[in-house]
Scaffold this motif. Structure first.
Motif, PDB file in Angstrom:
ATOM      1  N   UNK A 241      11.725   5.105  16.412  1.00 23.64           N
ATOM      2  CA  UNK A 241      11.306   3.902  17.127  1.00 23.64           C
ATOM      3  C   UNK A 241       9.821   3.794  17.344  1.00 23.64           C
ATOM      4  N   UNK A 242       9.041   4.485  16.537  1.00 21.58           N
ATOM      5  CA  UNK A 242       7.590   4.452  16.682  1.00 21.58           C
ATOM      6  C   UNK A 242       6.977   3.169  16.166  1.00 21.58           C
ATOM      7  N   UNK A 243       5.659   3.162  16.034  1.00 19.73           N
ATOM      8  CA  UNK A 243       4.912   1.971  15.635  1.00 19.73           C
ATOM      9  C   UNK A 243       5.348   1.451  14.267  1.00 19.73           C
ATOM     10  N   UNK A 244       5.380   0.138  14.139  1.00 18.24           N
ATOM     11  CA  UNK A 244       5.732  -0.485  12.852  1.00 18.24           C
ATOM     12  C   UNK A 244       4.600  -0.326  11.835  1.00 18.24           C
ATOM     13  N   UNK A 245       3.430   0.149  12.291  1.00 15.71           N
ATOM     14  CA  UNK A 245       2.333   0.431  11.354  1.00 15.71           C
ATOM     15  C   UNK A 245       2.765   1.475  10.326  1.00 15.71           C
ATOM     16  N   UNK A 246       3.748   2.265  10.714  1.00 17.15           N
ATOM     17  CA  UNK A 246       4.249   3.285   9.790  1.00 17.15           C
ATOM     18  C   UNK A 246       4.873   2.666   8.545  1.00 17.15           C
ATOM     19  N   UNK A 247       5.431   1.455   8.691  1.00 14.47           N
ATOM     20  CA  UNK A 247       6.012   0.762   7.538  1.00 14.47           C
ATOM     21  C   UNK A 247       4.953   0.568   6.455  1.00 14.47           C
ATOM     22  N   UNK A 248       3.789   0.088   6.869  1.00 18.24           N
ATOM     23  CA  UNK A 248       2.702  -0.162   5.917  1.00 18.24           C
ATOM     24  C   UNK A 248       2.202   1.151   5.309  1.00 18.24           C
ATOM     25  N   UNK A 249       2.091   2.182   6.143  1.00 15.63           N
ATOM     26  CA  UNK A 249       1.627   3.485   5.649  1.00 15.63           C
ATOM     27  C   UNK A 249       2.572   4.013   4.568  1.00 15.63           C
ATOM     28  N   UNK A 250       3.871   3.842   4.792  1.00 19.23           N
ATOM     29  CA  UNK A 250       4.852   4.345   3.837  1.00 19.23           C
ATOM     30  C   UNK A 250       4.858   3.523   2.542  1.00 19.23           C
ATOM     31  N   UNK A 251       4.611   2.229   2.648  1.00 17.75           N
ATOM     32  CA  UNK A 251       4.499   1.399   1.445  1.00 17.75           C
ATOM     33  C   UNK A 251       3.266   1.794   0.636  1.00 17.75           C
ATOM     34  N   UNK A 252       2.172   2.087   1.342  1.00 20.36           N
ATOM     35  CA  UNK A 252       0.946   2.545   0.674  1.00 20.36           C
ATOM     36  C   UNK A 252       1.178   3.905   0.004  1.00 20.36           C
ATOM     37  N   UNK A 253       1.968   4.748   0.646  1.00 16.52           N
ATOM     38  CA  UNK A 253       2.281   6.051   0.069  1.00 16.52           C
ATOM     39  C   UNK A 253       3.108   5.887  -1.207  1.00 16.52           C
ATOM     40  N   UNK A 254       4.078   4.988  -1.152  1.00 21.50           N
ATOM     41  CA  UNK A 254       4.883   4.693  -2.349  1.00 21.50           C
ATOM     42  C   UNK A 254       3.979   4.289  -3.517  1.00 21.50           C
ATOM     43  N   UNK A 255       3.053   3.387  -3.231  1.00 22.26           N
ATOM     44  CA  UNK A 255       2.153   2.878  -4.282  1.00 22.26           C
ATOM     45  C   UNK A 255       1.261   4.005  -4.817  1.00 22.26           C
ATOM     46  N   UNK A 256       0.817   4.865  -3.924  1.00 25.41           N
ATOM     47  CA  UNK A 256      -0.033   6.000  -4.322  1.00 25.41           C
ATOM     48  C   UNK A 256       0.720   6.933  -5.272  1.00 25.41           C
ATOM     49  N   UNK A 257       1.945   7.317  -4.908  1.00 25.18           N
ATOM     50  CA  UNK A 257       2.731   8.226  -5.749  1.00 25.18           C
ATOM     51  C   UNK A 257       3.039   7.571  -7.090  1.00 25.18           C
ATOM     52  N   UNK A 258       3.329   6.290  -7.078  1.00 26.28           N
ATOM     53  CA  UNK A 258       3.648   5.587  -8.321  1.00 26.28           C
ATOM     54  C   UNK A 258       2.440   5.570  -9.259  1.00 26.28           C
ATOM     55  N   UNK A 259       1.244   5.375  -8.717  1.00 24.21           N
ATOM     56  CA  UNK A 259       0.023   5.402  -9.539  1.00 24.21           C
ATOM     57  C   UNK A 259      -0.163   6.771 -10.186  1.00 24.21           C
ATOM     58  N   UNK A 260       0.061   7.812  -9.388  1.00 22.13           N
ATOM     59  CA  UNK A 260      -0.101   9.170  -9.906  1.00 22.13           C
ATOM     60  C   UNK A 260       0.907   9.459 -11.021  1.00 22.13           C
ATOM     61  N   UNK A 261       2.107   8.959 -10.855  1.00 20.56           N
ATOM     62  CA  UNK A 261       3.147   9.148 -11.888  1.00 20.56           C
ATOM     63  C   UNK A 261       2.765   8.410 -13.172  1.00 20.56           C
ATOM     64  N   UNK A 262       2.351   7.158 -13.032  1.00 19.82           N
ATOM     65  CA  UNK A 262       1.986   6.354 -14.202  1.00 19.82           C
ATOM     66  C   UNK A 262       0.810   6.949 -14.965  1.00 19.82           C
ATOM     67  N   UNK A 263      -0.066   7.659 -14.247  1.00 22.84           N
ATOM     68  CA  UNK A 263      -1.224   8.297 -14.877  1.00 22.84           C
ATOM     69  C   UNK A 263      -0.933   9.731 -15.322  1.00 22.84           C
ATOM     70  N   UNK A 264       0.317  10.147 -15.199  1.00 21.73           N
ATOM     71  CA  UNK A 264       0.725  11.522 -15.538  1.00 21.73           C
ATOM     72  C   UNK A 264      -0.135  12.552 -14.796  1.00 21.73           C
TER      73      UNK A 264
END
Length: 308
Positions: A241-264
């Motif tokens: 039940x913490x801050x909803x700012x965590x939603x954005x942080x987790x979406x940014x994390x998803x995008x970060x991991x996906x970039x790293x995967x695409x770049x091998x």
């Protein structure tokens, strides 16, 4: 109170003693090495029994010894780097044997059995030796004012990048295992500089224009696991039940991991069963529900096993 400059006083005394000694011994030139040898012979009372050519031989012997020492010192940095490579090779060998235990990062972080802890102690010893060496090396290079001096030579740069990618994850593991957060804020400067120099070298290199098409043997971002740990913290906070700012942080994390995967740019061990990334993903998927759709979710639900 005044700060007294004792160094100048000592140097002055030293010069006066040497020059006085040279004068007393009748030396026409200021050859300090010969004068020093002569003064020592005089002090022990054998000067009159020593021929001048013997003093010359003593002087030559000392000069040759200093020269050999300087030559040896010139090669010492290379020898030291090779010694550090042995430590790094040992740690790579350790990495390869941790797949069944959740991968390198989590096997180290979660060591429990006696055998695992004994092995961890050996790893820690090598880690300390490596970090001591690289901190000193980076400090020496960073003090140089020229651009050339601020960058490590290719060989050192390559070794420094491997060191950073192998050793820094262990520091991250220790950081979070101790209950700390936000590792990147307290990250050591020598890691930052090694990463900066590596990035600059990639920009300067023509090879950087060619996109990687094979999986990295070592995860390129040595702070990858710190990002994973922060994602786990954000997810736990969100579930509770913490801050909803965590939603954005987790979406940014998803995008970060996906970039790293695409770049091998990440190694295969991030997908090992029991790794912190897979733990995060399973908890995140449960929180989001089966209807959740994103590029990363689609990849994890069907394609990550093909990453190679």
């Amino acid at each position: 109170m005044q700060i007294y400059d004792y160094m100048n006083v000592l140097n002055s005394i030293r010069r006066k003693v040497l020059y006085r000694g040279v004068s007393e011994l009748g030396e026409s030139n200021s050859n300090l090495l010969r004068a020093g040898i002569t003064l020592q012979l005089k002090e022990v009372g054998v000067l009159n029994d020593i021929r001048i050519d013997q003093i010359g031989k003593m002087e030559k012997k000392h000069t040759d010894m200093f020269r050999k020492k300087n030559v040896a010192s010139a090669y010492d940095p290379t020898k030291k780097l090779n010694d550090m490579k042995i430590n790094l090779t040992y740690m790579e060998w350790y990495m390869k044997g941790q797949k069944s235990k959740g991968g390198y990062y989590d096997a180290y972080k979660n060591a429990k059995t006696r055998e695992e802890i004994v092995t961890q102690q050996e790893i820690l010893k090598r880690q300390r030796d490596l970090t001591k060496y690289w901190k000193k090396t980076v400090e020496e290079k960073d003090r140089m004012p020229q651009k050339e001096g601020a960058k490590l030579r290719k060989r050192w740069l390559y070794g420094g990048s491997n060191y950073r990618r192998i050793v820094e994850p262990l520091e991250i593991a220790d950081h979070y295992k101790s209950g700390n957060t936000n590792y990147i804020m307290s990250r050591s400067d020598h890691y930052k500089l090694l990463e900066k120099w590596s990035d600059e070298d990639k920009k300067d290199s023509r090879a950087s224009d060619t996109k990687r098409n094979t999986v990295a043997s070592l995860t390129e971002d040595s702070c990858f696991w710190a990002h994973v740990e922060e994602a786990l913290i954000s997810l736990t906070d969100l579930v509770n039940g913490g801050s909803t700012d965590n939603e954005q942080r987790l979406e940014e994390f998803e995008a970060y991991v996906m970039r790293e995967i695409e770049n091998y740019a990440v190694s295969l061990d991030i997908f090992v069963d029991g790794s912190s990334l897979m733990k995060w993903w399973n908890e995140y998927k449960a929180y989001k529900g089966t209807a959740y759709a994103s590029e990363f979710a689609q990849y994890m639900n069907g394609s990550y096993n093909l990453y190679k």
